[in-house]
Design a protein around this motif. Structure first.
Motif, PDB file in Angstrom:
ATOM      1  N   LEU A  18       9.745   7.910   4.850  1.00 48.45           N
ATOM      2  CA  LEU A  18      10.912   7.170   4.996  1.00 48.45           C
ATOM      3  C   LEU A  18      10.984   6.623   5.925  1.00 48.45           C
ATOM      4  CD1 LEU A  18      13.538   8.080   2.212  1.00 48.45           C
ATOM      5  CD2 LEU A  18      11.453   6.684   2.057  1.00 48.45           C
ATOM      6  N   GLU A  19      11.220   8.028   7.374  1.00 50.15           N
ATOM      7  CA  GLU A  19      11.530   7.014   8.922  1.00 50.15           C
ATOM      8  C   GLU A  19      10.364   6.489   9.267  1.00 50.15           C
ATOM      9  OE1 GLU A  19      13.999   7.376  10.474  1.00 50.15           O
ATOM     10  OE2 GLU A  19      15.105   7.915   9.115  1.00 50.15           O
ATOM     11  N   LYS A  20       9.002   7.133   9.104  1.00 53.03           N
ATOM     12  CA  LYS A  20       8.271   6.274   9.115  1.00 53.03           C
ATOM     13  C   LYS A  20       7.719   4.679   9.194  1.00 53.03           C
ATOM     14  CE  LYS A  20       3.920   5.945  11.543  1.00 53.03           C
ATOM     15  NZ  LYS A  20       3.476   6.302  13.179  1.00 53.03           N
ATOM     16  N   ALA A  21       7.990   4.413   7.854  1.00 56.75           N
ATOM     17  CA  ALA A  21       8.617   3.687   6.615  1.00 56.75           C
ATOM     18  C   ALA A  21       8.801   2.356   7.475  1.00 56.75           C
ATOM     19  CB  ALA A  21       8.406   3.897   5.765  1.00 56.75           C
ATOM     20  N   LYS A  22      10.573   3.114   8.341  1.00 53.90           N
ATOM     21  CA  LYS A  22      10.986   2.084   8.806  1.00 53.90           C
ATOM     22  C   LYS A  22      11.302   1.810  10.313  1.00 53.90           C
ATOM     23  CE  LYS A  22      15.404   2.854  11.025  1.00 53.90           C
ATOM     24  NZ  LYS A  22      16.708   3.579  11.219  1.00 53.90           N
ATOM     25  N   GLU A  23       9.463   2.151  10.972  1.00 56.36           N
ATOM     26  CA  GLU A  23       8.911   1.967  12.054  1.00 56.36           C
ATOM     27  C   GLU A  23       8.010   0.545  11.583  1.00 56.36           C
ATOM     28  OE1 GLU A  23       6.634   4.890  13.403  1.00 56.36           O
ATOM     29  OE2 GLU A  23       7.803   6.039  13.883  1.00 56.36           O
ATOM     30  N   TYR A  24       7.873   0.168  10.561  1.00 59.55           N
ATOM     31  CA  TYR A  24       7.267  -0.673   9.696  1.00 59.55           C
ATOM     32  C   TYR A  24       7.605  -1.897   9.488  1.00 59.55           C
ATOM     33  CZ  TYR A  24       2.391   1.850   9.964  1.00 59.55           C
ATOM     34  OH  TYR A  24       1.467   3.246  10.025  1.00 59.55           O
ATOM     35  N   LEU A  25       9.146  -0.701   9.115  1.00 62.18           N
ATOM     36  CA  LEU A  25      10.465  -2.011   8.241  1.00 62.18           C
ATOM     37  C   LEU A  25      11.584  -2.893   9.235  1.00 62.18           C
ATOM     38  CD1 LEU A  25       9.360  -0.921   4.858  1.00 62.18           C
ATOM     39  CD2 LEU A  25       7.971  -3.020   5.845  1.00 62.18           C
ATOM     40  N   GLY A  26      11.920  -1.460  10.328  1.00 63.24           N
ATOM     41  CA  GLY A  26      13.036  -1.744  10.708  1.00 63.24           C
ATOM     42  C   GLY A  26      13.831  -1.585   9.256  1.00 63.24           C
ATOM     43  N   GLU A  27      15.262  -2.047   9.357  1.00 62.20           N
ATOM     44  CA  GLU A  27      16.877  -2.344   8.730  1.00 62.20           C
ATOM     45  C   GLU A  27      16.440  -3.710   8.194  1.00 62.20           C
ATOM     46  OE1 GLU A  27      18.215   0.595   7.980  1.00 62.20           O
ATOM     47  OE2 GLU A  27      18.573   2.070   9.330  1.00 62.20           O
ATOM     48  N   ARG A  69      13.396  -7.727   0.502  1.00 63.91           N
ATOM     49  CA  ARG A  69      13.296  -6.723   0.008  1.00 63.91           C
ATOM     50  C   ARG A  69      12.824  -5.151   0.251  1.00 63.91           C
ATOM     51  NH1 ARG A  69      15.994 -10.710  -0.828  1.00 63.91           N
ATOM     52  NH2 ARG A  69      16.841 -10.115   0.182  1.00 63.91           N
ATOM     53  N   LEU A  70      11.800  -5.011   0.862  1.00 64.10           N
ATOM     54  CA  LEU A  70      10.782  -4.424   1.526  1.00 64.10           C
ATOM     55  C   LEU A  70      11.589  -3.220   2.163  1.00 64.10           C
ATOM     56  CD1 LEU A  70       7.872  -3.082   0.047  1.00 64.10           C
ATOM     57  CD2 LEU A  70       7.270  -3.488   2.407  1.00 64.10           C
ATOM     58  N   ALA A  71      12.486  -3.659   2.813  1.00 62.61           N
ATOM     59  CA  ALA A  71      13.840  -2.777   4.007  1.00 62.61           C
ATOM     60  C   ALA A  71      14.634  -2.588   3.330  1.00 62.61           C
ATOM     61  CB  ALA A  71      13.971  -3.949   5.150  1.00 62.61           C
ATOM     62  N   GLU A  72      15.142  -3.189   2.682  1.00 62.58           N
ATOM     63  CA  GLU A  72      16.139  -2.461   1.297  1.00 62.58           C
ATOM     64  C   GLU A  72      15.716  -1.412   0.032  1.00 62.58           C
ATOM     65  OE1 GLU A  72      18.542  -7.271   0.732  1.00 62.58           O
ATOM     66  OE2 GLU A  72      17.048  -6.558  -0.550  1.00 62.58           O
ATOM     67  N   ALA A  73      14.729  -1.603  -0.390  1.00 59.73           N
ATOM     68  CA  ALA A  73      13.585  -0.953  -1.200  1.00 59.73           C
ATOM     69  C   ALA A  73      13.839   0.739  -0.181  1.00 59.73           C
ATOM     70  CB  ALA A  73      12.403  -1.403  -1.537  1.00 59.73           C
ATOM     71  N   ARG A  74      13.036   0.625   0.975  1.00 61.28           N
ATOM     72  CA  ARG A  74      13.051   1.409   2.268  1.00 61.28           C
ATOM     73  C   ARG A  74      14.897   2.721   1.715  1.00 61.28           C
ATOM     74  NH1 ARG A  74      14.714   4.170   5.714  1.00 61.28           N
ATOM     75  NH2 ARG A  74      16.183   2.625   6.543  1.00 61.28           N
TER      76      ARG A  74
END
Length: 212
Positions: A18-27, A69-74
Motif C-alpha cells: 500500500l505504501e508502494k501504491a501511494k508512491e504511484y498515486l499520492g494522497e 478514485r484509485l487514490a481513495e481506494a488505496r
C-alpha cells in the motif's frame, strides 16, 4: 484472458504494498467514500463536469476524477472494515476511467486532444502497474473487478495511442507475431488479420479474442 489482463489472487495487500501504491498515486484530499461529507465532493465534481463543454476538457476532468478514485481506494484498503466501500470505489474508478477514454475517443483531432492523450496514456500506465503488481488488495467477494480495471487501463492506453496517431501494431508485437507464426502457434490468417487492423484498440480486441 489471463495472459492479457493478469490479476493477483484475492488477498489483503501488505502494508508495504500500500505504501508502494501511494508512491504511484499520492494522497487524495478531503472526504473519502463512505464519509457523510463525501456527497459534497461528488457534487463539486458533477457541477464542474456539467459546466465543461469541450470533449477533450471533459476527458481531462474524468482523468482527474479517476486518479482520485484509485487514490481513495488505496486509502480505504488500509481499513479492512471498509471492504465493501473499497470495492465500490474500485468499480467507480473503472467506470470513470472508461468515461475518460471514451470522451477522448470522441474529442476529435486537435493539439489539445493530443495533450490530453499523452497525459491519459501516462496515467493509465501508472495505474496498470499498481493493479498488475497487486499493490492493492483484490476484493474477496468480487475478484473480477481487478481484471476489469486492468482492462480499462489497457483500453485507455490504446485509445490514447490512437489519438496520438501511433501505429496500430507496435513493431515489437509485429516481430513477436512472426515468431509465433513460425512456431505454428498462430495461424497466418490470424497474423494477417492483426496486421490489417486500423487502430491500436482494434488490435487489442482481436488479441483478446485469440487468447480466449
Amino acid at each position: 484472458d489471463q495472459n492479457i489482463t493478469p490479476v493477483p489472487s484475492p488477498t489483503i495487500a501488505p502494508e508495504q504494498d500500500l505504501e508502494k501504491a501511494k508512491e504511484y498515486l499520492g494522497e487524495t484530499g478531503g472526504a473519502l467514500p463512505g464519509d457523510a461529507t463525501y456527497v459534497f465532493k461528488q457534487f463539486g465534481e458533477q457541477a464542474q463536469y456539467f459546466l465543461t463543454l469541450d470533449s477533450a476538457d471533459k476527458a481531462k476532468l474524468k482523468m482527474q476524477y479517476a486518479e482520485r478514485r484509485l487514490a481513495e481506494a488505496r486509502q480505504l484498503a488500509e481499513d479492512p472494515k471498509k471492504a465493501s466501500v473499497y470495492e465500490s470505489t474500485l468499480q467507480a474508478y473503472k467506470q470513470t476511467l472508461d468515461d475518460a477514454s471514451n470522451l477522448l475517443k470522441s474529442a476529435g483531432d486537435s493539439e489539445k486532444t493530443k495533450d490530453v492523450a499523452k497525459d491519459l496514456e501516462n496515467q493509465a500506465a501508472r495505474h496498470e502497474a499498481v493493479l498488475e503488481r497487486g499493490l492493492l488488495p483484490t476484493p474477496a467477494k468480487n475478484p473480477e473487478i481487478m481484471r476489469d480495471a486492468i482492462t480499462s487501463t489497457e483500453d485507455a492506453m490504446d485509445r490514447s495511442a490512437d489519438a496520438l496517431n501511433r501505429p496500430a501494431l507496435p513493431p515489437v508485437l509485429t516481430y513477436r507475431l512472426e515468431d509465433l507464426k513460425a512456431q505454428g502457434l498462430i495461424l497466418p490468417e490470424e497474423v494477417e488479420g492483426l496486421t490489417r487492423s486500423g487502430s491500436r484498440e482494434e488490435v487489442r480486441e482481436k488479441v483478446r479474442k485469440l487468447v480466449e
